[in-house]
Design a protein around this motif. Structure first.
Motif, PDB file in Angstrom:
ATOM      1  N   ALA A  65       0.831  -1.207   0.000  1.00 32.31           N
ATOM      2  CA  ALA A  65       0.000   0.000   0.000  1.00 32.31           C
ATOM      3  C   ALA A  65       0.865   1.257   0.000  1.00 32.31           C
ATOM      4  O   ALA A  65       0.559   2.235  -0.691  1.00 32.31           O
ATOM      5  N   ALA A  66       1.948   1.233   0.766  1.00 32.91           N
ATOM      6  CA  ALA A  66       2.842   2.390   0.814  1.00 32.91           C
ATOM      7  C   ALA A  66       3.497   2.628  -0.543  1.00 32.91           C
ATOM      8  O   ALA A  66       3.659   3.782  -0.974  1.00 32.91           O
ATOM      9  N   LEU A  67       3.854   1.555  -1.224  1.00 34.50           N
ATOM     10  CA  LEU A  67       4.468   1.685  -2.548  1.00 34.50           C
ATOM     11  C   LEU A  67       3.487   2.295  -3.537  1.00 34.50           C
ATOM     12  O   LEU A  67       3.847   3.192  -4.319  1.00 34.50           O
ATOM     13  N   SER A  68       2.248   1.837  -3.537  1.00 33.59           N
ATOM     14  CA  SER A  68       1.238   2.392  -4.438  1.00 33.59           C
ATOM     15  C   SER A  68       1.010   3.874  -4.163  1.00 33.59           C
ATOM     16  O   SER A  68       0.901   4.680  -5.101  1.00 33.59           O
ATOM     17  N   ALA A  69       0.935   4.233  -2.882  1.00 30.85           N
ATOM     18  CA  ALA A  69       0.746   5.638  -2.529  1.00 30.85           C
ATOM     19  C   ALA A  69       1.934   6.477  -2.967  1.00 30.85           C
ATOM     20  O   ALA A  69       1.777   7.603  -3.471  1.00 30.85           O
ATOM     21  N   LEU A  70       3.141   5.942  -2.795  1.00 30.09           N
ATOM     22  CA  LEU A  70       4.338   6.672  -3.209  1.00 30.09           C
ATOM     23  C   LEU A  70       4.363   6.858  -4.720  1.00 30.09           C
ATOM     24  O   LEU A  70       4.693   7.947  -5.216  1.00 30.09           O
ATOM     25  N   ALA A  71       3.986   5.836  -5.475  1.00 30.26           N
ATOM     26  CA  ALA A  71       3.952   5.952  -6.933  1.00 30.26           C
ATOM     27  C   ALA A  71       2.966   7.038  -7.373  1.00 30.26           C
ATOM     28  O   ALA A  71       3.250   7.818  -8.286  1.00 30.26           O
ATOM     29  N   ARG A  72       1.814   7.112  -6.706  1.00 22.26           N
ATOM     30  CA  ARG A  72       0.844   8.158  -7.046  1.00 22.26           C
ATOM     31  C   ARG A  72       1.399   9.544  -6.723  1.00 22.26           C
ATOM     32  O   ARG A  72       1.212  10.499  -7.499  1.00 22.26           O
ATOM     33  N   THR A  73       2.095   9.659  -5.605  1.00 22.95           N
ATOM     34  CA  THR A  73       2.689  10.939  -5.226  1.00 22.95           C
ATOM     35  C   THR A  73       3.726  11.394  -6.252  1.00 22.95           C
ATOM     36  O   THR A  73       3.736  12.557  -6.678  1.00 22.95           O
ATOM     37  N   LEU A  74       4.580  10.488  -6.672  1.00 23.20           N
ATOM     38  CA  LEU A  74       5.614  10.837  -7.645  1.00 23.20           C
ATOM     39  C   LEU A  74       5.017  11.156  -9.010  1.00 23.20           C
ATOM     40  O   LEU A  74       5.465  12.081  -9.697  1.00 23.20           O
ATOM     41  N   ALA A  75       4.001  10.410  -9.415  1.00 18.06           N
ATOM     42  CA  ALA A  75       3.389  10.618 -10.726  1.00 18.06           C
ATOM     43  C   ALA A  75       2.736  11.987 -10.834  1.00 18.06           C
ATOM     44  O   ALA A  75       2.744  12.606 -11.913  1.00 18.06           O
ATOM     45  N   ALA A  76       2.208  12.493  -9.743  1.00 15.13           N
ATOM     46  CA  ALA A  76       1.441  13.743  -9.782  1.00 15.13           C
ATOM     47  C   ALA A  76       2.281  14.932 -10.225  1.00 15.13           C
ATOM     48  O   ALA A  76       1.746  15.876 -10.825  1.00 15.13           O
TER      49      ALA A  76
END
Length: 393
Positions: free
Chosen positions: A13-24
C-alpha cells in the motif's frame, strides 16, 4: 505480468501511494531538475527504505525480485526517484556484502531505525580519491568523486578510495562529516533529479571502522554479487521506463490521437501501422520481462547461497542478468523513441513531457557500454567463458 509484489500488505500500500505521489508532479519536476526534497522525504516516510535490511537488524528482509519489482513500479512514473530508491537498497546490500559483523549490525540497524537514506560516491572509474594513513590506524580522505547519485540530502555515503598500495577500499561515512562537500552541479538531459553530481573530500577523518571489511569488495565470490545487483537495478529501471512510456502512449492514442487521413481508419487505434508498432512494443517489453524474471530468480538463488557461493554459480547469475540488461535497455530505447509514431504531432507538446522517457532511458543506459555486455555474452555463448567479476559485470 505485474512485478513480484512485496510480501507485506502495508508495504504494498505504501508503494502504491508513493507511486501516485511521484506521478502527480513528475513532468514538472523533470523540467525543473534539482533536488526533489519533498519527494525524498515522502520516500523516507513510506517505510520502504529498510526493505533490503534483514529482519534481525530491524528491516523487512525482502527478497530481491520483490524489491526490484518495486523499483520497476516507481520507474514507470519517475525513473529519477526510482533510481535513488533503488540505490538505497544497493548501498544496504553493499554493507551486507562488504562489511564485517559489527559494521553490519551498527549500520543496518541504524538504517532501519532512523531511517537512513544512503547516497552513492562509489564510482570505481573515478580514482581521484585517496587515503593517507594516520598514526592511530585511521586515515585521511582527500579527492573528488563524480556521478554520485543521491548524495544530496543523504544521511550516509558509500565512498570508494585508493589506499597507498593502490587497493580500492569502500568507506561508509556520514554525509555531514567535516570536509565532505556535496555540490549542486548535476544538469544532464535525463535522470534530472538523481543528484548524480560531484562530491569533494578535503581532509576527511576516516576511522578504521569506517572502512568496510573484511571481506570488502571482491573478498570472496559472495562479495562480488554487488555488481550483479547493480546491473539488475539498471535493467529493472529500463523495463519500468519502457512500461511507463507504453502506458502513456496507449492512453494518448486512445483518447487524443487522430487517424491519418490515408489510413481509412475511423480512429487512430484502428490504424494498421499504429497497431503494428504497439505489437513491436509488446514483444520487446514481454521479452525483457521474461528474461528479467529468470535473471532475478538467479540473483536471489545466488544471494541465498551466502558465503558458500561458488564462482561458477556467480558467473551463471551474471550471464542471466547481463541478458536481462541488454533486453531491457533495447526495449526502453526502442519504445521511448518510437512512442511518438503512435501518438502523433500533438503528443510533442511540452505539457505532456513524453520526451522525458527517452531522455531518461538514453542517459541511464550509458552507465556502462552495452557493447561490452554483449561481448561477454558472446564469449559465453561461443566458448562457455563466464564473465570475470568486476564493478560492471
Amino acid at each position: 505480468m505485474m512485478p513480484v509484489p512485496l510480501s507485506d500488505p502495508a508495504h504494498r500500500a505504501a508503494l502504491s501511494a508513493l507511486a501516485r505521489t511521484l506521478a502527480a508532479t513528475a513532468v514538472e519536476r523533470d523540467r525543473a531538475g534539482g533536488t526533489a526534497k519533498a519527494e525524498r522525504d515522502a520516500i523516507r516516510r513510506s517505510g520502504l527504505l529498510g526493505l533490503a535490511v534483514p529482519t534481525d537488524h530491524g528491516g523487512a528482509g525482502e527478497r530481491w525480485p520483490a524489491i526490484l519489482g518495486a523499483v520497476r513500479e516507481l520507474a514507470r512514473v519517475d525513473s529519477s526517484l526510482a533510481h535513488l530508491f533503488a540505490f538505497q537498497h544497493l548501498m544496504v546490500a553493499s554493507v551486507l556484502l562488504y562489511g564485517n559483523p559489527a559494521q553490519r549490525e551498527a549500520l543496518l540497524t541504524a538504517t532501519a531505525r532512523e531511517p537512513l537514506f544512503w547516497g552513492n560516491a562509489l564510482n570505481p572509474l573515478d580514482r581521484r580519491t585517496a587515503l593517507t594513513p594516520r598514526a592511530d590506524g585511521g586515515w585521511i580522505l582527500d579527492g573528488t568523486k563524480s556521478f554520485c547519485s543521491g548524495a544530496r540530502d543523504s544521511d550516509r555515503l558509500l565512498v570508494s578510495a585508493d589506499d597507498p598500495s593502490g587497493t580500492l577500499r569502500v568507506l561508509a561515512l556520514p554525509t555531514a562529516r567535516a570536509g565532505i562537500a556535496v555540490l549542486d552541479d548535476w544538469d544532464n538531459m535525463g535522470q534530472r533529479q538523481t543528484d548524480s553530481g560531484t562530491v569533494t573530500f578535503t581532509g576527511v577523518a576516516v576511522d578504521a571502522d569506517d572502512v568496510l571489511g573484511p571481506p570488502g569488495p571482491f573478498g570472496d565470490p559472495a562479495s562480488s554479487l554487488r555488481p550483479c545487483l547493480a546491473q539488475s537495478i539498471l535493467a529493472s529501471l529500463y523495463l519500468g521506463i519502457a512500461e511507463g512510456a507504453l502506458a502513456a502512449a496507449r492512453d494518448f492514442t486512445l483518447t487524443e490521437s487522430r487517424p491519418w487521413r490515408a489510413s481509412g481508419a475511423a480512429a487512430a487505434a484502428e490504424d494498421p501501422y499504429v497497431l503494428r508498432h504497439y505489437g513491436d512494443f509488446h514483444v520487446a517489453i514481454a521479452g525483457a520481462e521474461a528474461l528479467g524474471d529468470r535473471a532475478l530468480d538467479r540473483l536471489q538463488a545466488a544471494w541465498e547461497r551466502g558465503r558458500a557461493l561458488t564462482p561458477g554459480e556467480r558467473g551463471e547469475a551474471a550471464v542471466a542478468i547481463a541478458t536481462f540488461k541488454a533486453a531491457g535497455s533495447r526495449a526502453a530505447l526502442d519504445v521511448t523513441s518510437r512512442l511518438f509514431e503512435v501518438t502523433g504531432a500533438r503528443a510533442t507538446a511540452s505539457r505532456h513531457g513524453f520526451d522525458r522517457f527517452w531522455r531518461n532511458a538514453r542517459t541511464h543506459s550509458l552507465h556502462d557500454p552495452l557493447d561490452y555486455k554483449l561481448k561477454e555474452l558472446g564469449a559465453w555463448t561461443l566458448t562457455g567463458a563466464l564473465p570475470e567479476p568486476g564493478f560492471y559485470s
